[in-house]
Design an enzyme around this catalytic site. Structure first.
Site, mmCIF file in Angstrom:
data_model
loop_
_atom_site.group_PDB
_atom_site.id
_atom_site.type_symbol
_atom_site.label_atom_id
_atom_site.label_comp_id
_atom_site.label_asym_id
_atom_site.label_seq_id
_atom_site.Cartn_x
_atom_site.Cartn_y
_atom_site.Cartn_z
ATOM 1 N N ALA A 12 2.668 -5.529 20.978
ATOM 2 C CA ALA A 12 1.476 -5.908 20.210
ATOM 3 C C ALA A 12 0.203 -5.359 20.852
ATOM 4 C CB ALA A 12 1.405 -7.427 20.120
ATOM 5 N N HIS A 24 -5.876 -19.355 48.197
ATOM 6 C CA HIS A 24 -4.682 -20.019 48.712
ATOM 7 C C HIS A 24 -4.692 -21.489 48.294
ATOM 8 C CE1 HIS A 24 -1.395 -21.070 51.369
ATOM 9 N NE2 HIS A 24 -2.105 -22.115 51.773
ATOM 10 N N ARG A 81 14.369 -2.227 17.183
ATOM 11 C CA ARG A 81 13.584 -2.212 15.940
ATOM 12 C C ARG A 81 13.317 -0.761 15.544
ATOM 13 N NH1 ARG A 81 11.503 -6.915 14.282
ATOM 14 N NH2 ARG A 81 9.556 -6.093 13.425
ATOM 15 N N ALA A 130 20.416 -8.105 17.674
ATOM 16 C CA ALA A 130 19.157 -7.756 18.362
ATOM 17 C C ALA A 130 19.337 -6.406 19.043
ATOM 18 C CB ALA A 130 18.790 -8.841 19.371
ATOM 19 N N GLY A 185 0.831 -1.208 0.000
ATOM 20 C CA GLY A 185 0.000 0.000 0.000
ATOM 21 C C GLY A 185 0.859 1.249 0.000
ATOM 22 N N ILE A 237 14.718 -9.189 23.051
ATOM 23 C CA ILE A 237 14.898 -10.301 22.096
ATOM 24 C C ILE A 237 16.107 -11.139 22.505
ATOM 25 C CG2 ILE A 237 15.573 -10.831 19.707
ATOM 26 C CD1 ILE A 237 13.678 -8.621 18.794
HETATM 27 P P1 FAD Z 1 3.502 -5.290 12.560
HETATM 28 O O1 FAD Z 1 3.142 -6.463 13.380
HETATM 29 O O2 FAD Z 1 4.940 -5.070 12.216
HETATM 30 O O3 FAD Z 1 2.630 -5.365 11.248
HETATM 31 C C1 FAD Z 1 2.781 -4.479 10.183
HETATM 32 C C2 FAD Z 1 2.227 -5.130 8.939
HETATM 33 O O4 FAD Z 1 2.166 -4.160 7.901
HETATM 34 C C3 FAD Z 1 3.095 -6.260 8.393
HETATM 35 O O5 FAD Z 1 2.285 -7.321 7.988
HETATM 36 C C4 FAD Z 1 3.797 -5.625 7.192
HETATM 37 O O6 FAD Z 1 4.155 -6.576 6.206
HETATM 38 C C5 FAD Z 1 2.701 -4.701 6.699
HETATM 39 N N1 FAD Z 1 3.161 -3.557 5.907
HETATM 40 C C6 FAD Z 1 4.180 -2.711 6.159
HETATM 41 N N2 FAD Z 1 4.239 -1.741 5.209
HETATM 42 C C7 FAD Z 1 3.232 -2.004 4.342
HETATM 43 C C8 FAD Z 1 2.790 -1.372 3.158
HETATM 44 N N3 FAD Z 1 3.353 -0.239 2.694
HETATM 45 N N4 FAD Z 1 1.747 -1.920 2.493
HETATM 46 C C9 FAD Z 1 1.135 -3.039 2.964
HETATM 47 N N5 FAD Z 1 1.506 -3.674 4.088
HETATM 48 C C10 FAD Z 1 2.548 -3.153 4.760
HETATM 49 N N6 FAD Z 1 5.241 -7.738 21.481
HETATM 50 C C11 FAD Z 1 4.499 -8.114 22.541
HETATM 51 O O7 FAD Z 1 3.615 -7.358 22.964
HETATM 52 N N7 FAD Z 1 4.702 -9.321 23.162
HETATM 53 C C12 FAD Z 1 5.661 -10.177 22.743
HETATM 54 O O8 FAD Z 1 5.813 -11.255 23.323
HETATM 55 C C13 FAD Z 1 6.467 -9.811 21.636
HETATM 56 N N8 FAD Z 1 7.423 -10.640 21.179
HETATM 57 C C14 FAD Z 1 8.158 -10.275 20.089
HETATM 58 C C15 FAD Z 1 9.152 -11.140 19.643
HETATM 59 C C16 FAD Z 1 9.922 -10.811 18.546
HETATM 60 C C17 FAD Z 1 10.991 -11.766 18.073
HETATM 61 C C18 FAD Z 1 9.686 -9.583 17.860
HETATM 62 C C19 FAD Z 1 10.490 -9.221 16.638
HETATM 63 C C20 FAD Z 1 8.698 -8.718 18.293
HETATM 64 C C21 FAD Z 1 7.932 -9.051 19.422
HETATM 65 N N9 FAD Z 1 6.946 -8.201 19.922
HETATM 66 C C22 FAD Z 1 6.219 -8.561 21.013
HETATM 67 C C23 FAD Z 1 6.666 -6.903 19.285
HETATM 68 C C24 FAD Z 1 5.411 -7.009 18.382
HETATM 69 O O9 FAD Z 1 5.659 -7.997 17.402
HETATM 70 C C25 FAD Z 1 5.122 -5.665 17.728
HETATM 71 O O10 FAD Z 1 5.006 -4.673 18.725
HETATM 72 C C26 FAD Z 1 3.826 -5.736 16.933
HETATM 73 O O11 FAD Z 1 3.892 -6.704 15.930
HETATM 74 C C27 FAD Z 1 3.515 -4.372 16.304
HETATM 75 O O12 FAD Z 1 2.308 -4.459 15.610
HETATM 76 P P2 FAD Z 1 1.986 -3.506 14.356
HETATM 77 O O13 FAD Z 1 0.612 -3.871 13.935
HETATM 78 O O14 FAD Z 1 2.275 -2.110 14.708
HETATM 79 O O15 FAD Z 1 3.032 -3.893 13.236
HETATM 80 P P1 NAI Z 2 15.752 -3.681 22.948
HETATM 81 O O1 NAI Z 2 15.597 -2.222 22.811
HETATM 82 O O2 NAI Z 2 15.017 -4.415 23.992
HETATM 83 O O3 NAI Z 2 17.291 -4.017 23.183
HETATM 84 C C1 NAI Z 2 18.290 -3.564 22.318
HETATM 85 C C2 NAI Z 2 19.653 -3.916 22.890
HETATM 86 O O4 NAI Z 2 20.643 -3.637 21.908
HETATM 87 C C3 NAI Z 2 20.027 -3.138 24.132
HETATM 88 O O5 NAI Z 2 20.752 -3.990 24.980
HETATM 89 C C4 NAI Z 2 20.930 -2.033 23.573
HETATM 90 O O6 NAI Z 2 21.842 -1.548 24.527
HETATM 91 C C5 NAI Z 2 21.636 -2.782 22.468
HETATM 92 N N1 NAI Z 2 22.143 -1.976 21.353
HETATM 93 C C6 NAI Z 2 21.471 -1.047 20.643
HETATM 94 N N2 NAI Z 2 22.243 -0.578 19.659
HETATM 95 C C7 NAI Z 2 23.419 -1.239 19.742
HETATM 96 C C8 NAI Z 2 24.626 -1.217 18.998
HETATM 97 N N3 NAI Z 2 24.783 -0.415 17.957
HETATM 98 N N4 NAI Z 2 25.626 -2.049 19.367
HETATM 99 C C9 NAI Z 2 25.468 -2.879 20.420
HETATM 100 N N5 NAI Z 2 24.357 -2.955 21.156
HETATM 101 C C10 NAI Z 2 23.360 -2.141 20.825
HETATM 102 O O7 NAI Z 2 15.474 -4.257 21.484
HETATM 103 P P2 NAI Z 2 15.287 -5.753 20.950
HETATM 104 O O8 NAI Z 2 15.689 -6.750 21.951
HETATM 105 O O9 NAI Z 2 15.945 -5.779 19.609
HETATM 106 O O10 NAI Z 2 13.721 -5.860 20.761
HETATM 107 C C11 NAI Z 2 13.047 -4.908 19.933
HETATM 108 C C12 NAI Z 2 11.698 -4.625 20.459
HETATM 109 O O11 NAI Z 2 10.815 -5.708 20.146
HETATM 110 C C13 NAI Z 2 11.595 -4.498 21.972
HETATM 111 O O12 NAI Z 2 11.967 -3.225 22.414
HETATM 112 C C14 NAI Z 2 10.147 -4.757 22.187
HETATM 113 O O13 NAI Z 2 9.437 -3.573 21.927
HETATM 114 C C15 NAI Z 2 9.817 -5.792 21.141
HETATM 115 N N6 NAI Z 2 9.838 -7.122 21.748
HETATM 116 C C16 NAI Z 2 8.972 -7.369 22.775
HETATM 117 C C17 NAI Z 2 8.964 -8.582 23.397
HETATM 118 C C18 NAI Z 2 8.030 -8.814 24.530
HETATM 119 O O14 NAI Z 2 7.133 -7.999 24.728
HETATM 120 N N7 NAI Z 2 8.179 -9.896 25.299
HETATM 121 C C19 NAI Z 2 9.850 -9.682 22.975
HETATM 122 C C20 NAI Z 2 10.733 -9.307 21.902
HETATM 123 C C21 NAI Z 2 10.703 -8.075 21.314
#
Ligand code: FAD
Ligand code: NAI
Length: 478
Positions: free
Chosen positions: A333, A457, A285, A282, A121, A198
């Site tokens: 999310a 409890h 993001r 990691a 989009g 992560i």
């Molecule tokens: P997204 O989930 O990134 O969705 C965006 C969508 O838009 C995608 O499908 C993408 O392909 C689509 N898109 C992008 N640009 C366009 C375009 N121009 N046209 C059409 N489609 C497009 N959060 C939690 O709360 N709990 C967790 O346990 C957790 N674990 C995580 C573990 C990992 C490994 C990672 C990477 C993230 C995790 N997160 C977790 C973070 C969570 O995934 C994100 O915060 C969440 O997905 C954000 O939702 P969103 O709808 O903003 O975007």
């Molecule tokens: P994060 O922000 O949690 O951690 C990033 C880490 O990378 C920190 O330790 C930081 O000091 C380090 N860092 C940043 N730049 C660097 C560099 N140039 N060189 C070396 N170290 C550097 O980000 P992460 O773990 O990548 O996760 C991204 C996001 O995804 C989270 O912030 C969270 O929003 C979402 N997420 C949520 C989860 C959950 O809710 N359980 C699980 C996984 C991801």
């Protein structure tokens, strides 16, 4: 040209939830999404369902079972010999869960008569969105571009892994979180740049399956967003589990050979060299606005590239909203989904708001870490006078019965009003327990309110009540 009340760009937990709520409110709704799954097929659910929350938790659960069999069940009298790990079977189970859930969103779209426009989009201005569908090979099918018009547009394009200047992801030896959910076998030595959410979740998965995990954190504080006493205890527990966490590590050089990665880093003791089988980057993001034409359509971005929005997720253009990871606030999310619901309801004329001060965080390690509201370091920095109550799981009967008596609950309450300002849990099922704290804070509860609430409890949640009692120095079991 098709005309909609709402067109949503992005089908993650922000976009798909917004779409369902819009449809429930009687708005004609379309959702444009360009996600392709491992098989190259369109899939809803965004990063969360496909490569984020759900698959990471599936692997955390599988690896936890294996770890329990190896190290914990003997204490219950259960003796298992010769247990082995079939990594491809674990990955296939994870893929099955992802498919079931992403297919479920497609069914919900059909049920609510939401048009799923598969493709990329792009904003055109004049409240129009151009959709570029994929061709049979999954490439952009430029010939079949088409335009839809909408009274309202919601941008929910999410985020992507931030690149590291010295460690370009090659999908093989150097991976991002998506690659670390797909290893065909347990790496012997897994390096991780970053020691954030992560790193500790996926580091735990592969550590439990036998990898030697080397985490390199740039900063000197471990999990700086976590309540400091809990972060210090988590550091101790994770280190005892065999995760090596090196703080204050500056990456100097990353080189790949055919089968290995060599990484040089510097800390206060000097330069060190690591030889690794895999390296996970990691380091956070970043918002995803690639190919969206936000600038061209006149939508303002902030200095970090997020789409600039006000407290109601309104962008700089009327009728265009943005939600989820592509805007300010935690990249979670449930935060994306809450914003999606609030925006849908505002479009329908309601006055909904997101409670940003009560968004919970959970880190799904063992033990889990969960919190809501302010940490004591934040309250001190803000000059707030507060009292704290702490209760350890070692004094909780259910945690002892489970054999998971590590960690604690901490409640922070305003010194004058006793209103709960923050709740922090390091312990078993913290992810489930935190809901009580969120509800309490939503209802502006005091620590005394929780202290006077009967908790069953023996349960883990009794530790939450004891922490509330401890705010007034009258915990019973301590
Ligand atoms: P997204 O989930 O990134 O969705 C965006 C969508 O838009 C995608 O499908 C993408 O392909 C689509 N898109 C992008 N640009 C366009 C375009 N121009 N046209 C059409 N489609 C497009 N959060 C939690 O709360 N709990 C967790 O346990 C957790 N674990 C995580 C573990 C990992 C490994 C990672 C990477 C993230 C995790 N997160 C977790 C973070 C969570 O995934 C994100 O915060 C969440 O997905 C954000 O939702 P969103 O709808 O903003 O975007
Ligand atoms: P994060 O922000 O949690 O951690 C990033 C880490 O990378 C920190 O330790 C930081 O000091 C380090 N860092 C940043 N730049 C660097 C560099 N140039 N060189 C070396 N170290 C550097 O980000 P992460 O773990 O990548 O996760 C991204 C996001 O995804 C989270 O912030 C969270 O929003 C979402 N997420 C949520 C989860 C959950 O809710 N359980 C699980 C996984 C991801």
């Amino acid at each position: 040209m098709d005309q909609y009340d709402v067109v949503i760009i992005g089908g993650g937990p922000g976009g798909y939830v917004a779409a369902i709520r819009c449809a429930q409110l009687g708005l004609r709704t379309a959702c444009v999404d360009n996600w392709r799954n491992k098989q190259g097929k369109p899939a809803l659910g965004g990063a969360c369902l496909n490569v984020g929350c759900i698959p990471s938790k599936a692997l955390l659960d599988s690896s936890h079972h294996y770890h329990q069999i190896q190290h914990e069940l003997a204490a219950h009298g259960i003796k298992v010999q010769g247990a082995t790990m079939d990594v491809p079977a674990m990955i296939a189970r994870k893929d099955g869960i992802v498919h079931t859930l992403t297919d479920g969103i497609a069914l919900l779209f059909a049920k609510h008569k939401i048009d799923w426009l598969q493709g990329h989009g792009q904003l055109l201005g004049n409240n129009q969105v151009e959709v570029i569908p994929p061709d049979a090979a999954g490439k952009r099918d430029e010939k079949n571009r088409h335009t839809v018009a909408a009274k309202n547009i919601i941008i929910a394009t999410g985020s992507v892994s931030a690149p590291h200047p010295l460690a370009a992801v090659d999908g093989n030896l150097i991976v991002d979180s998506t690659g670390a959910l797909e290893f065909a076998e347990t790496p012997k030595r897994l390096g991780i740049i970053g020691a954030g959410v992560i790193a500790v979740e996926l580091g735990s998965v592969w550590r439990r399956l036998g990898a030697q995990v080397e985490m390199l954190a740039r900063g000197n504080a471990f999990l700086p967003r976590v309540e400091e006493q809990l972060a210090a205890e988590a550091y101790r527990l994770f280190t005892a589990q065999g995760l090596s966490i090196r703080l204050g590590a500056q990456i100097k050089q990353v080189r790949t050979s055919k089968k290995q990665v060599t990484l040089v880093y510097e800390d206060k003791e000097g330069e060190h060299k690591l030889t690794l089988d895999r390296l996970l980057v990691a380091t956070g993001r970043q918002p995803n606005t690639t190919g969206l034409n936000a600038d061209g359509a006149g939508i303002k971005l902030d200095e970090q590239g997020f789409i600039a929005v006000d407290e109601h997720c309104r962008t700089s253009l009327p009728g265009i909203y943005a939600i989820g990871d592509v805007v300010r606030g935690p990249m979670l999310a449930h935060k994306a989904s809450e914003e999606g619901i609030a925006v849908a309801e505002r479009i329908a004329g309601q006055r909904s708001e997101v409670s940003y001060t009560t968004i919970p965080w959970v880190i799904y390690t063992s033990p889990e870490i969960a919190w809501v509201g302010k940490t004591s370091q934040e309250l001190r920095a803000d000059g707030v006078d507060f009292r704290e109550g702490m209760f350890p799981f070692s004094a909780n009967g259910r945690a002892r019965a489970l054999g998971e008596a590590h960690g604690m609950v901490k409640i922070l309450a305003d010194a004058r009003t006793d209103r709960i300002l923050g709740a922090h849990i390091l312990g078993p099922q913290a992810s489930e327990m935190i809901a009580e704290a969120v509800t309490a804070m939503e209802f502006h509860a005091s620590a005394e309110d929780i202290a006077r609430t009967t908790h069953a409890h023996p349960t883990l949640s009794e530790a939450f009540r004891e922490a509330a009692l401890a705010v007034d120095r009258r915990a019973i079991h301590r």
